[in-house]
Design a protein around this motif. Structure first.
Motif, PDB file in Angstrom:
ATOM      1  N   TYR A 146       0.853  -1.187   0.000  1.00  0.00           N
ATOM      2  CA  TYR A 146       0.000   0.000   0.000  1.00  0.00           C
ATOM      3  C   TYR A 146       0.889   1.236   0.000  1.00  0.00           C
ATOM      4  N   ASN A 147       0.339   2.337  -0.475  1.00  0.00           N
ATOM      5  CA  ASN A 147       1.072   3.579  -0.601  1.00  0.00           C
ATOM      6  C   ASN A 147       0.537   4.560   0.427  1.00  0.00           C
ATOM      7  N   LEU A 148       1.416   5.030   1.273  1.00  0.00           N
ATOM      8  CA  LEU A 148       1.029   5.986   2.303  1.00  0.00           C
ATOM      9  C   LEU A 148       1.924   7.211   2.174  1.00  0.00           C
ATOM     10  N   GLY A 149       1.375   8.277   1.632  1.00  0.00           N
ATOM     11  CA  GLY A 149       2.143   9.505   1.469  1.00  0.00           C
ATOM     12  C   GLY A 149       3.324   9.377   0.526  1.00  0.00           C
ATOM     13  N   GLY A 150       3.186   8.569  -0.523  1.00  0.00           N
ATOM     14  CA  GLY A 150       4.244   8.395  -1.489  1.00  0.00           C
ATOM     15  C   GLY A 150       5.269   7.331  -1.121  1.00  0.00           C
ATOM     16  N   VAL A 151       5.081   6.702   0.028  1.00  0.00           N
ATOM     17  CA  VAL A 151       5.994   5.648   0.477  1.00  0.00           C
ATOM     18  C   VAL A 151       5.253   4.316   0.418  1.00  0.00           C
TER      19      VAL A 151
ATOM     20  N   PRO B 169       2.376  -0.231  11.570  1.00  0.00           N
ATOM     21  CA  PRO B 169       2.740   0.876  12.459  1.00  0.00           C
ATOM     22  C   PRO B 169       1.501   1.657  12.909  1.00  0.00           C
ATOM     23  N   GLN B 170       1.559   2.183  14.110  1.00  0.00           N
ATOM     24  CA  GLN B 170       0.420   2.922  14.647  1.00  0.00           C
ATOM     25  C   GLN B 170       0.066   4.116  13.773  1.00  0.00           C
ATOM     26  N   GLY B 171       1.067   4.803  13.232  1.00  0.00           N
ATOM     27  CA  GLY B 171       0.795   5.946  12.362  1.00  0.00           C
ATOM     28  C   GLY B 171       0.000   5.564  11.125  1.00  0.00           C
ATOM     29  N   ASP B 172       0.288   4.389  10.560  1.00  0.00           N
ATOM     30  CA  ASP B 172      -0.467   3.918   9.399  1.00  0.00           C
ATOM     31  C   ASP B 172      -1.910   3.625   9.802  1.00  0.00           C
ATOM     32  N   TYR B 173      -2.072   2.953  10.929  1.00  0.00           N
ATOM     33  CA  TYR B 173      -3.412   2.634  11.426  1.00  0.00           C
ATOM     34  C   TYR B 173      -4.208   3.929  11.640  1.00  0.00           C
TER      35      TYR B 173
END
Length: 134
Positions: A20-25, A83-87
């Motif tokens: 999955y892509n989260l903020g370009g990462v 990671p919690q930030g992704d959640y």
């Protein structure tokens, strides 16, 4: 029946199988991580819907970011697989859509299942954008 101890290395559900892509990462996760992120979107939608209904009832201006339940919560986060930030990111994405549906008394992003708000699968899939790796 073969009786052997659980071996993490041989459990296919633990192998990275989604991207999955989260903020370009790009990040990779296994089936359990993908399920956790799906849960985040759905749980966010449910909590957002309730917050939107409350704000409408209390005649508050529409603002999902101001909603009390939105501030720093991690509804259902277990601390494993992602990671919690992704959640929290995906929780917020679901929350915003649920808040809008609740506040404006509509079902643009979700429906009701046994009286509970639930985000539509196609909407959740679009938010998550999983790519199957194998």
């Amino acid at each position: 029946m073969l009786n052997r101890p659980y071996n993490r290395d041989y459990d296919d559900r633990l192998a990275y199988s989604y991207r999955y892509n989260l903020g370009g990462v790009y990040r990779e996760t296994n089936q359990y991580g993908a399920d956790a992120l799906r849960q985040a979107v759905d749980r966010g939608y449910q909590e957002g819907y309730r917050a939107g209904l409350t704000d409408r009832r209390d005649r508050m201006p529409s603002n999902f970011q101001r909603a009390f339940d939105f501030q720093g919560n991690s509804f259902g986060y277990t601390g494993t697989y992602v990671p919690q930030g992704d959640y929290q990111y995906y929780l917020r994405e679901g929350f915003q859509r649920g808040y809008d549906d609740g506040y404006f008394n509509r079902a643009r992003y979700g429906s009701f299942d046994n009286g509970n708000p639930a985000i539509l699968g196609a909407i959740a899939g679009g938010i998550l954008g999983f790519e199957l790796l194998r």
